[in-house]
Design a protein around this motif. Structure first.
Motif, PDB file in Angstrom:
ATOM      1  N   ALA A  94       0.819  -1.217   0.000  1.00  0.00           N
ATOM      2  CA  ALA A  94       0.000   0.000   0.000  1.00  0.00           C
ATOM      3  C   ALA A  94       0.851   1.264   0.000  1.00  0.00           C
ATOM      4  CB  ALA A  94      -0.902  -0.004   1.245  1.00  0.00           C
ATOM      5  N   ASP A  95       0.432   2.201  -0.825  1.00  0.00           N
ATOM      6  CA  ASP A  95       1.093   3.510  -0.887  1.00  0.00           C
ATOM      7  C   ASP A  95      -0.007   4.575  -0.786  1.00  0.00           C
ATOM      8  OD1 ASP A  95       2.871   5.545  -1.206  1.00  0.00           O
ATOM      9  OD2 ASP A  95       3.220   5.206  -3.348  1.00  0.00           O
ATOM     10  N   PRO A  96      -0.527   4.796   0.412  1.00  0.00           N
ATOM     11  CA  PRO A  96      -1.727   5.627   0.536  1.00  0.00           C
ATOM     12  C   PRO A  96      -1.510   7.091   0.159  1.00  0.00           C
ATOM     13  CG  PRO A  96      -1.347   4.322   2.534  1.00  0.00           C
ATOM     14  CD  PRO A  96      -0.102   4.231   1.702  1.00  0.00           C
ATOM     15  N   PRO A  97      -2.603   7.735  -0.281  1.00  0.00           N
ATOM     16  CA  PRO A  97      -2.537   9.175  -0.557  1.00  0.00           C
ATOM     17  C   PRO A  97      -2.706   9.946   0.753  1.00  0.00           C
ATOM     18  CG  PRO A  97      -4.706   8.325  -1.133  1.00  0.00           C
ATOM     19  CD  PRO A  97      -3.923   7.154  -0.624  1.00  0.00           C
ATOM     20  N   TRP A  98      -1.673   9.908   1.589  1.00  0.00           N
ATOM     21  CA  TRP A  98      -1.733  10.552   2.895  1.00  0.00           C
ATOM     22  C   TRP A  98      -2.013  12.041   2.746  1.00  0.00           C
ATOM     23  CZ3 TRP A  98      -1.425   7.065   6.743  1.00  0.00           C
ATOM     24  CH2 TRP A  98      -0.692   5.885   6.544  1.00  0.00           C
ATOM     25  N   HIS A 112      -0.917  16.352  -7.699  1.00  0.00           N
ATOM     26  CA  HIS A 112      -0.889  15.090  -8.451  1.00  0.00           C
ATOM     27  C   HIS A 112      -2.093  14.197  -8.185  1.00  0.00           C
ATOM     28  CE1 HIS A 112       3.270  15.859  -9.723  1.00  0.00           C
ATOM     29  NE2 HIS A 112       3.379  16.432  -8.539  1.00  0.00           N
ATOM     30  N   TYR A 113      -2.656  14.271  -6.983  1.00  0.00           N
ATOM     31  CA  TYR A 113      -3.815  13.434  -6.666  1.00  0.00           C
ATOM     32  C   TYR A 113      -4.462  13.941  -5.390  1.00  0.00           C
ATOM     33  CZ  TYR A 113      -0.080  11.346  -3.872  1.00  0.00           C
ATOM     34  OH  TYR A 113       0.975  11.178  -3.035  1.00  0.00           O
ATOM     35  N   ASP A 114      -5.721  13.489  -5.164  1.00  0.00           N
ATOM     36  CA  ASP A 114      -6.421  13.841  -3.929  1.00  0.00           C
ATOM     37  C   ASP A 114      -5.918  12.970  -2.788  1.00  0.00           C
ATOM     38  OD1 ASP A 114      -7.963  15.714  -5.178  1.00  0.00           O
ATOM     39  OD2 ASP A 114      -9.551  14.275  -5.680  1.00  0.00           O
ATOM     40  N   GLY A 115      -5.925  13.544  -1.605  1.00  0.00           N
ATOM     41  CA  GLY A 115      -5.531  12.765  -0.442  1.00  0.00           C
ATOM     42  C   GLY A 115      -6.729  12.117   0.224  1.00  0.00           C
ATOM     43  N   SER A 211       5.966  10.650  -6.358  1.00  0.00           N
ATOM     44  CA  SER A 211       5.355   9.528  -5.607  1.00  0.00           C
ATOM     45  C   SER A 211       5.621   8.146  -6.178  1.00  0.00           C
ATOM     46  CB  SER A 211       3.834   9.674  -5.497  1.00  0.00           C
ATOM     47  OG  SER A 211       3.520  10.541  -4.477  1.00  0.00           O
ATOM     48  N   ALA A 212       6.195   8.051  -7.353  1.00  0.00           N
ATOM     49  CA  ALA A 212       6.360   6.725  -7.960  1.00  0.00           C
ATOM     50  C   ALA A 212       7.397   5.919  -7.184  1.00  0.00           C
ATOM     51  CB  ALA A 212       6.782   6.852  -9.414  1.00  0.00           C
ATOM     52  N   LYS A 213       7.077   4.688  -6.915  1.00  0.00           N
ATOM     53  CA  LYS A 213       7.971   3.829  -6.159  1.00  0.00           C
ATOM     54  C   LYS A 213       8.728   2.907  -7.111  1.00  0.00           C
ATOM     55  CE  LYS A 213       6.483   5.696  -2.409  1.00  0.00           C
ATOM     56  NZ  LYS A 213       5.495   6.647  -2.945  1.00  0.00           N
ATOM     57  N   PRO A 214       9.949   2.545  -6.738  1.00  0.00           N
ATOM     58  CA  PRO A 214      10.757   1.732  -7.663  1.00  0.00           C
ATOM     59  C   PRO A 214      10.136   0.357  -7.915  1.00  0.00           C
ATOM     60  CG  PRO A 214      12.111   2.642  -5.881  1.00  0.00           C
ATOM     61  CD  PRO A 214      10.676   2.892  -5.507  1.00  0.00           C
ATOM     62  N   LEU A 232      -2.472  -1.501  -3.179  1.00  0.00           N
ATOM     63  CA  LEU A 232      -3.439  -0.438  -2.912  1.00  0.00           C
ATOM     64  C   LEU A 232      -2.855   0.891  -3.355  1.00  0.00           C
ATOM     65  CD1 LEU A 232      -4.614  -1.422   0.690  1.00  0.00           C
ATOM     66  CD2 LEU A 232      -5.570  -2.118  -1.519  1.00  0.00           C
ATOM     67  N   PHE A 233      -3.605   1.615  -4.152  1.00  0.00           N
ATOM     68  CA  PHE A 233      -3.224   2.939  -4.644  1.00  0.00           C
ATOM     69  C   PHE A 233      -2.075   2.870  -5.641  1.00  0.00           C
ATOM     70  CE2 PHE A 233      -4.824   3.376  -0.271  1.00  0.00           C
ATOM     71  CZ  PHE A 233      -6.030   3.985  -0.571  1.00  0.00           C
ATOM     72  N   GLY A 234      -2.026   1.796  -6.405  1.00  0.00           N
ATOM     73  CA  GLY A 234      -1.026   1.695  -7.462  1.00  0.00           C
ATOM     74  C   GLY A 234      -1.405   2.582  -8.634  1.00  0.00           C
ATOM     75  N   ARG A 235      -0.415   2.838  -9.475  1.00  0.00           N
ATOM     76  CA  ARG A 235      -0.703   3.648 -10.673  1.00  0.00           C
ATOM     77  C   ARG A 235      -0.358   2.920 -11.961  1.00  0.00           C
ATOM     78  NH1 ARG A 235       1.412   9.630  -9.064  1.00  0.00           N
ATOM     79  NH2 ARG A 235       3.336   8.448  -8.817  1.00  0.00           N
ATOM     80  N   ARG A 236       0.084   1.674 -11.828  1.00  0.00           N
ATOM     81  CA  ARG A 236       0.307   0.904 -13.051  1.00  0.00           C
ATOM     82  C   ARG A 236       0.031  -0.563 -12.778  1.00  0.00           C
ATOM     83  NH1 ARG A 236       5.927   0.320 -15.511  1.00  0.00           N
ATOM     84  NH2 ARG A 236       4.910  -1.605 -16.118  1.00  0.00           N
ATOM     85  N   GLY A 245      -6.810   1.505  -7.397  1.00  0.00           N
ATOM     86  CA  GLY A 245      -6.397   2.899  -7.446  1.00  0.00           C
ATOM     87  C   GLY A 245      -7.256   3.656  -8.431  1.00  0.00           C
ATOM     88  N   ASN A 246      -7.238   4.973  -8.328  1.00  0.00           N
ATOM     89  CA  ASN A 246      -8.045   5.754  -9.264  1.00  0.00           C
ATOM     90  C   ASN A 246      -7.200   6.427 -10.347  1.00  0.00           C
ATOM     91  OD1 ASN A 246      -6.875   7.886  -7.948  1.00  0.00           O
ATOM     92  ND2 ASN A 246      -8.740   8.555  -6.879  1.00  0.00           N
ATOM     93  N   GLN A 247      -5.919   6.044 -10.409  1.00  0.00           N
ATOM     94  CA  GLN A 247      -5.073   6.573 -11.484  1.00  0.00           C
ATOM     95  C   GLN A 247      -4.297   5.453 -12.169  1.00  0.00           C
ATOM     96  OE1 GLN A 247      -2.507   9.426  -9.448  1.00  0.00           O
ATOM     97  NE2 GLN A 247      -3.742  11.133 -10.211  1.00  0.00           N
ATOM     98  N   VAL A 248      -4.851   4.256 -12.161  1.00  0.00           N
ATOM     99  CA  VAL A 248      -4.072   3.138 -12.707  1.00  0.00           C
ATOM    100  C   VAL A 248      -4.002   3.274 -14.222  1.00  0.00           C
ATOM    101  CG1 VAL A 248      -3.749   0.647 -12.770  1.00  0.00           C
ATOM    102  CG2 VAL A 248      -4.998   1.694 -10.875  1.00  0.00           C
TER     103      VAL A 248
HETATM  104  C1  LIG Z   1       1.034   8.035  -3.276  1.00  0.00           C
HETATM  105  S1  LIG Z   1       0.162   7.791  -4.772  1.00  0.00           S
HETATM  106  C2  LIG Z   1       0.651   6.162  -5.227  1.00  0.00           C
HETATM  107  C3  LIG Z   1       1.851   6.134  -6.154  1.00  0.00           C
HETATM  108  C4  LIG Z   1       2.195   4.742  -6.622  1.00  0.00           C
HETATM  109  N1  LIG Z   1       2.666   3.912  -5.550  1.00  0.00           N
HETATM  110  C5  LIG Z   1       3.261   4.770  -7.708  1.00  0.00           C
HETATM  111  O1  LIG Z   1       4.316   4.130  -7.539  1.00  0.00           O
HETATM  112  O2  LIG Z   1       3.046   5.391  -8.741  1.00  0.00           O
HETATM  113  C6  LIG Z   1      -1.481   7.566  -4.214  1.00  0.00           C
HETATM  114  C7  LIG Z   1      -2.486   7.188  -5.278  1.00  0.00           C
HETATM  115  O3  LIG Z   1      -3.760   6.990  -4.650  1.00  0.00           O
HETATM  116  C8  LIG Z   1      -4.765   7.491  -5.511  1.00  0.00           C
HETATM  117  N2  LIG Z   1      -6.000   7.776  -4.775  1.00  0.00           N
HETATM  118  C9  LIG Z   1      -6.326   8.883  -4.058  1.00  0.00           C
HETATM  119  N3  LIG Z   1      -7.561   8.779  -3.533  1.00  0.00           N
HETATM  120  C10 LIG Z   1      -8.030   7.573  -3.920  1.00  0.00           C
HETATM  121  C11 LIG Z   1      -9.256   6.882  -3.695  1.00  0.00           C
HETATM  122  N4  LIG Z   1     -10.231   7.423  -2.950  1.00  0.00           N
HETATM  123  N5  LIG Z   1      -9.417   5.669  -4.251  1.00  0.00           N
HETATM  124  C12 LIG Z   1      -8.432   5.121  -5.007  1.00  0.00           C
HETATM  125  N6  LIG Z   1      -7.258   5.722  -5.246  1.00  0.00           N
HETATM  126  C13 LIG Z   1      -7.045   6.930  -4.707  1.00  0.00           C
HETATM  127  C14 LIG Z   1      -4.141   8.739  -6.093  1.00  0.00           C
HETATM  128  O4  LIG Z   1      -4.809   9.179  -7.243  1.00  0.00           O
HETATM  129  C15 LIG Z   1      -2.710   8.256  -6.346  1.00  0.00           C
HETATM  130  O5  LIG Z   1      -2.637   7.652  -7.613  1.00  0.00           O
END
Ligand SMILES: C[S@@+](CC[C@H](N)C(=O)[O-])C[C@H]1O[C@@H](n2cnc3c(N)ncnc32)[C@H](O)[C@@H]1O
Length: 287
Positions: A94-98, A112-115, A211-214, A232-236, A245-248
């Motif tokens: 998990a990489d939450p949108p803190w 970049h994204y909503d928290g 925010s991208a993780k290796p 959780l909260f991945g982007r790819r 996630g909402n930006q996958v």
């Molecule tokens: C810290 S980033 C994760 C980055 C990811 N680990 C990476 O390596 O690219 C947090 C992600 O959570 C997403 N996010 C925010 N609120 C969300 C929600 N309510 N449901 C799903 N994803 C959400 C954001 O859009 C963002 O893509």
């Protein structure tokens, strides 16, 4: 080439190669036929392949060579769908949108994204999705470190250890100028060790986009922790992972998400030298 020409090319290739599928890459380059095959699989899986083409591909045995279900990538936008399906995962990454208290950091993230609030994160049904014996790998930044306990408690994990990702560039910080992030480890049930014993706790990889993780760290997790894998909260997408996630991002031609075969696994109890070891950290610098 037309669809019919690709279809004929695929039939010829698979016929002369004992039923195997064409490689997606040859000497590092994506092959047109491999790409076309991936595209058909992707469209079929998404329910967007023309029915007549689907029928021809099924009849010709095209999908019989699809990757094993446990290596297929999957995206979900609502974790409750997985709960309803009765899915359980051996590893949650998990990489939450803190949400940050500090205005500058908050603004930088929210470009970049909503928290999400801690309450909202704690309310996610992660405890229901984790297997009885499971690992949680949780990214956290230094200012928020002590908030992680709330998620360990809410999601039903016991904090036991962690990794430091050392970045090559210096970041922001009112105190220390931060050039690291922390990946905390929680365990539950009997999953009380890693299945490989050669992973060090400080990993130095370059920083990428915000925010991208290796990806190397994902691979380390795969080597260390049991599947199935939930991010959780991945982007790819990633092969073998269910990603929420909402930006996958997916790409028709992101061949890695569909065709990479499962690596052979050593028995879980045996410490192994993994094939990736040389790209992983070899210097332990933690205190
Ligand atoms: C810290 S980033 C994760 C980055 C990811 N680990 C990476 O390596 O690219 C947090 C992600 O959570 C997403 N996010 C925010 N609120 C969300 C929600 N309510 N449901 C799903 N994803 C959400 C954001 O859009 C963002 O893509």
């Amino acid at each position: 080439m037309t669809w019919d020409e690709y279809f004929a090319a695929w039939q010829a290739w698979t016929h002369t190669h004992g039923g195997r599928m064409p490689p997606v890459r040859d000497q590092g380059r994506v092959t047109p036929l491999g790409r076309w095959c991936n595209q058909q699989r992707y469209l079929h899986k998404a329910g967007r392949l023309d029915p007549a083409k689907t029928a021809r591909l099924i009849e010709a045995g095209f999908f019989a060579g699809a990757p094993a279900p446990d290596r297929a990538a999957r995206i979900v936008t609502d974790l409750h769908d997985l709960v309803a399906e009765g899915r359980r995962f051996g590893t949650v990454y998990a990489d939450p949108p803190w949400l940050y208290d500090n205005r500058a950091t908050r603004a930088a993230a929210q470009d970049h994204y909503d928290g999400m609030t801690l309450d909202a994160l704690a309310a996610l049904p992660v405890g229901d999705l984790a297997a009885d014996d499971a690992h949680l790998h949780l990214w956290i930044t230094s200012p928020l470190l002590l908030r992680a306990q709330r998620l360990f408690d809410a999601w039903g994990f016991e904090y036991v250890s962690g990794l430091v990702w050392e970045k090559d560039q210096m970041g922001m910080g009112n105190y220390w100028r931060i050039n690291h992030e922390l990946l905390l480890l929680g365990v539950r049930g009997q999953a009380r060790s890693f299945r490989v014993k050669n992973l060090r706790s400080v990993a130095r990889f370059p920083r990428r986009r915000h925010s991208a993780k290796p990806e190397q760290i994902r691979q380390m997790i795969e080597a260390a922790s049991p599947g199935p894998y939930l991010e959780l909260f991945g982007r790819r997408t990633a092969p073998g992972w269910t990603v929420f996630g909402n930006q996958v991002q997916t790409d028709l031609f992101d061949t890695d998400t569909i065709t990479v075969p499962a690596p052979s696994r050593q028995p879980e109890t045996t410490p192994v030298q993994t094939p990736l070891a040389e790209t992983w950290p070899t210097q332990a610098t933690g205190g």
